[in-house]
Scaffold this active site. Structure first.
Site, mmCIF file in Angstrom:
data_model
loop_
_atom_site.group_PDB
_atom_site.id
_atom_site.type_symbol
_atom_site.label_atom_id
_atom_site.label_comp_id
_atom_site.label_asym_id
_atom_site.label_seq_id
_atom_site.Cartn_x
_atom_site.Cartn_y
_atom_site.Cartn_z
ATOM 1 N N GLY A 1 51.122 39.537 48.120
ATOM 2 C CA GLY A 1 51.339 38.292 47.412
ATOM 3 C C GLY A 1 50.056 37.671 46.909
ATOM 4 O O GLY A 1 50.059 36.557 46.385
ATOM 5 N N GLY B 1 39.611 42.380 51.044
ATOM 6 C CA GLY B 1 40.262 43.229 50.070
ATOM 7 C C GLY B 1 39.657 43.187 48.688
ATOM 8 O O GLY B 1 39.338 44.230 48.108
ATOM 9 N N ARG C 1 31.933 36.002 42.733
ATOM 10 C CA ARG C 1 32.640 36.084 41.452
ATOM 11 C C ARG C 1 34.146 35.987 41.699
ATOM 12 O O ARG C 1 34.694 36.673 42.563
ATOM 13 C CB ARG C 1 32.303 37.391 40.760
ATOM 14 C CG ARG C 1 33.170 37.708 39.555
ATOM 15 C CD ARG C 1 32.726 38.979 38.871
ATOM 16 N NE ARG C 1 31.607 38.726 37.965
ATOM 17 C CZ ARG C 1 30.674 39.622 37.642
ATOM 18 N NH1 ARG C 1 30.699 40.826 38.182
ATOM 19 N NH2 ARG C 1 29.702 39.316 36.813
ATOM 20 N N LEU D 1 37.530 36.963 40.417
ATOM 21 C CA LEU D 1 38.078 37.949 39.489
ATOM 22 C C LEU D 1 39.190 37.370 38.619
ATOM 23 O O LEU D 1 39.318 37.723 37.449
ATOM 24 C CB LEU D 1 38.607 39.156 40.272
ATOM 25 C CG LEU D 1 37.546 40.007 40.966
ATOM 26 C CD1 LEU D 1 38.190 40.974 41.938
ATOM 27 C CD2 LEU D 1 36.708 40.774 39.948
ATOM 28 N N THR E 1 45.136 33.686 40.198
ATOM 29 C CA THR E 1 45.602 34.244 41.467
ATOM 30 C C THR E 1 44.766 33.721 42.627
ATOM 31 O O THR E 1 45.285 33.532 43.731
ATOM 32 C CB THR E 1 45.562 35.782 41.437
ATOM 33 O OG1 THR E 1 44.233 36.232 41.162
ATOM 34 C CG2 THR E 1 46.502 36.329 40.370
ATOM 35 N N GLY F 1 40.681 34.349 50.211
ATOM 36 C CA GLY F 1 41.979 34.035 50.795
ATOM 37 C C GLY F 1 41.955 33.234 52.074
ATOM 38 O O GLY F 1 42.883 32.469 52.351
ATOM 39 N N GLU F 2 40.909 33.382 52.892
ATOM 40 C CA GLU F 2 40.866 32.676 54.175
ATOM 41 C C GLU F 2 39.935 31.471 54.154
ATOM 42 O O GLU F 2 40.068 30.558 54.966
ATOM 43 C CB GLU F 2 40.477 33.661 55.276
ATOM 44 C CG GLU F 2 41.547 34.733 55.448
ATOM 45 C CD GLU F 2 41.184 35.802 56.461
ATOM 46 O OE1 GLU F 2 40.003 36.197 56.515
ATOM 47 O OE2 GLU F 2 42.085 36.253 57.188
#
Length: 740
Positions: A469, A511, A616, A618, A622, A692-693
């Protein structure tokens, strides 16, 4: 390729597609329900039957009798798998509790049987016919009472520098407080689910797992079969947050059931089974001590934490992980201890360590600011460090904490904040603002990718990276398109299959940096192959708009495939040179405004802002999605999320989405995200760090600090629920003034 030195200028720096807010390329599939998730993939295993897991009804003890005869005779039943007939099972690296209990029971709802039948209803009905008798042992279920079992953990070694005890004793201003965080559940949307099928000695599982290689490794160890005889396919994962990092009970039991029944078997964990059967974030008890001079400069900082896990398990919730890196101070120490508990297994959950540790540290910083009568933002800025405070040696490769705090303060209108709790009202509501720093390690791990150019000019990327996701499909496509000079509609991305090159997977904020680097490296190989096929010198070539330009010539990219498709494959191996030379972290700041009702004590969020410096970006669209999701999770950690422990019988009582309360849309206020410009060439060839974290780290503390500023109540026992502060609110002078 080996990455041990800063990346030289490379094609990705053009940022023609990289860095743009591109829509998710998998979005249409997901919004139309066409993306095949694990349990829905009936096309891959015709004739699949169903397995129903039976969980242990005790938390500790042993099975003294299990009668399966009636279940075996029930309509539609094909097999009943137990520890007696499953064969010898091993233990994986990620999950240490046995996947199938018996005769010993390690924790409540540990799987003790799988009933396989033609239909799910038949399997579930037959499971109710099992007769199981237990011999129950006394267990340890209360972290607060388990201190005598403390031990060190290899996950979180003690760290120290200088003389903390003396510096803290001599400091003129001190904070010394205990903070507690509860057990939390991943509660991802998609349940744990697997379809398993055997073909002779080869096992294929279509499952929901975040890290394909870990899942394959652990499943091989558990089943005692070669890793190469297992194929895992997981192209779409409906959320994980660390709970699906490797092979869980659904994968193992589906595999055993398929072997016993001689048919493909589908297994999905019912929601009420997930919290106790699988893993969770362990509770912590933390002590934070900070000593400062009267100008607010930290002289001593100490952070101790204790969490629990099953006997013989090593995972510790590393709540001190951020403290050596975040603020200056010559005298410091951190200590983590692990207690033995007989609750379900503790393991990684989004931002393990920082998520819980910042809930304590960043509140302690606000308490210090209050004692100093200093603005909390200014206190944090005053204690910035450009050299790693824990070792006093390594400079940070990039550190924009101060910029994040200042940018956020300006955007949020922090200057209008009234320091006196309860001083700002909107009718019956008391309004407050809170702030917290954010930090999360910029970690990478070796990863590989394969890129194929066909006769139609289509670039296909293959890697076992997963998309949980987070937008993996899209950022990988953007990276490949940028490197090969083609549009996004000329890129096909294939993910989540163990037949593809191995990556770190979707775990630990690794990731994006790791896998974009792998795609970058594979594209360099493909570019070399293209230039060789076209007879162009590499030093002069430019890939753009579907053409290769070199030596005054412009040739379409697909002309390189006249003799067949071209392939580039490579693996990025991240060396230690740069990580030893630099401290590599992501930084940010969170700002929150809340309202607390002066009569009822109800808390409502009003505004949230995250400022992130994470290398950076990307794809800002998202990335923003990840951050606002993390911010939402932080609100849950602050206000609602807690696995309630039945301390008599040793299980999590609220093991469903009706009683484990996660924030919903109506709970979340306006959210804003700012990404600071930052390209860090020391972390990865693509100059990406990960996001993300970081979006979660510090959020709960910012909420807690905002509540204090609003109402003058300080709750150090999360979640901050009404029962913990209503009486305090009633006695608060600030609240009393707000009522008049």
């Amino acid at each position: 390729m080996k990455f041990e030195t800063a990346a030289s200028p490379n094609p990705i720096d053009r940022m023609r597609l990289v860095g743009k807010p591109v829509d998710r390329i998998d979005g249409p599939l997901k919004t139309t329900g066409s993306a095949p998730y694990a349990f829905e993939r009936s096309d891959v295993a015709p004739g699949a039957v169903y397995g129903h897991i039976v969980g242990a009804a005790i938390a500790k003890g042993r099975i003294v009798r299990m009668e399966i005869g009636d279940a075996e005779k029930a309509p539609g039943v094909l097999a009943v798998v137990t520890a007696v007939n499953a064969g010898k099972l091993g233990i994986g690296d990620f999950v240490r509790a046995p996947a199938l209990g018996g005769p010993d029971v390690a924790h409540y709802h540990q799987a003790i049987a799988l009933v396989v039948a033609e239909s799910l209803e038949q399997a579930r009905a037959a499971a109710s016919l099992l007769i199981v008798e237990y011999d129950r042992d006394e267990g340890a279920f209360d972290l607060a009472l388990s201190q005598g079992t403390d031990r060190t953990s290899p996950m979180a070694p003690d760290q120290s520098r200088g003389d903390f005890a003396s510096a803290f004793a001599a400091a003129p201003v001190k904070v010394d407080q205990l903070y507690t965080t509860p057990d939390q559940s991943h509660m991802m949307m998609e349940p744990y689910a697997t379809i398993a099928a055997w073909s002779e000695n080869r096992l294929t599982v279509w499952t929901s797992v975040q890290t394909v290689d870990w899942g394959r490794r652990d499943l091989a160890k558990i089943l005692g079969i070669p890793k190469d005889s297992i194929r895992i396919s997981t192209p779409y994962v409906g959320g994980g947050f660390g709970g699906k990092a490797s092979a869980m009970s659904d994968v193992v039991l589906a595999s055993l059931g398929a072997r016993a029944a001689g048919r493909p078997v589908k297994v999905a964990l019912p929601r009420p089974l997930m919290a106790n059967n699988t893993v969770h974030r362990p509770a912590t008890i933390q002590r934070v001590r900070i000593g400062a001079d009267r100008d607010g400069r930290i002289l001593a900082i100490g952070h101790e934490t204790r969490s629990g896990n099953l006997p013989g398990h090593f995972f510790t919730e590393p709540a001190t992980i951020q403290t050596p890196s975040l603020y200056a101070g010559d005298n410091r120490f951190t200590q983590a201890r692990l207690s033995i508990l007989d609750l379900p297994e503790g393991s990684s959950m989004r931002a393990p360590g920082e998520a819980t540790g910042m809930m304590a540290l960043e509140v302690a910083m606000d308490e210090l600011a209050e004692q100093l009568d200093m603005d909390p933002v200014e206190l944090r800025i005053r204690n910035d460090a450009q050299v790693h405070p824990g070792d006093g040696k390594r400079p940070f490769s990039s550190r924009k904490l101060v910029e994040a705090l200042r940018t956020g303060a300006e955007r949020f209108g922090w200057a209008s904040r009234n320091r006196r709790p309860g001083a700002v009202r909107d009718g019956a509501w008391m309004i407050g603002m809170g702030v917290a720093s954010a930090i999360r390690g910029a970690r990478t791990r070796d990863s590989g990718a394969r890129v194929i150019l066909d006769a139609d000019g289509i670039v296909t990327v293959e890697t076992d990276m997963t998309d949980i996701g987070t937008g993996s499909y899209t950022i990988i496509a953007q990276t490949a398109a940028e490197m090969m000079g083609v549009d996004l509609d000329k890129v096909v991305v294939r993910l989540g299959d163990s037949d593809y090159p191995v990556t770190v997977g979707s775990v630990g904020q690794r990731g994006a940096a790791s896998v974009s680097s792998a795609v970058y490296a594979a594209c360099l190989k493909l570019r070399e192959a293209v230039l060789l096929a076209l007879g162009f010198p590499a030093s002069e070539a430019e890939f753009a708009e579907g053409f290769v330009n070199a030596g005054g010539k412009r040739i379409a990219l697909d002309q390189a495939t006249r003799n067949g498709p071209l392939t580039g494959e490579d693996k990025v191996e991240f060396g230690t040179t740069l990580s030893q030379q630099y401290a590599q972290e992501t930084f940010g700041a969170h700002f929150v405004e809340v309202a607390v009702h002066s009569l009822t004590g109800e808390v409502r969020g009003r505004r949230m802002l995250a400022v992130c410096a994470a290398g950076r970006i990307l794809n800002p669209k998202t990335a923003r999605s990840q951050v606002i999701g993390a911010m939402t999770m932080g609100v849950g950690a602050a206000l609602t999320e807690e696995l309630a422990v039945d301390k008599r019988f040793g299980f999590f009582v609220n093991h469903d989405l009706a009683s484990y309360e996660v924030p919903v849309h109506a709970d979340i206020p306006h959210q804003d995200v700012i990404f600071l410009e930052e390209h860090d060439p020391t972390v990865s060839p693509t100059k990406v760090k990960g996001i993300g974290e970081l979006g979660l780290s510090g959020v709960a503390a910012a909420v807690a600090n905002a509540i204090y500023n609003a109402a003058g109540v300080r709750v150090r026992d999360y979640p901050i629920t009404l029962d913990k502060y209503l009486q305090q609110l009633g006695r608060s002078d600030a609240a009393a003034e707000a009522r008049t």
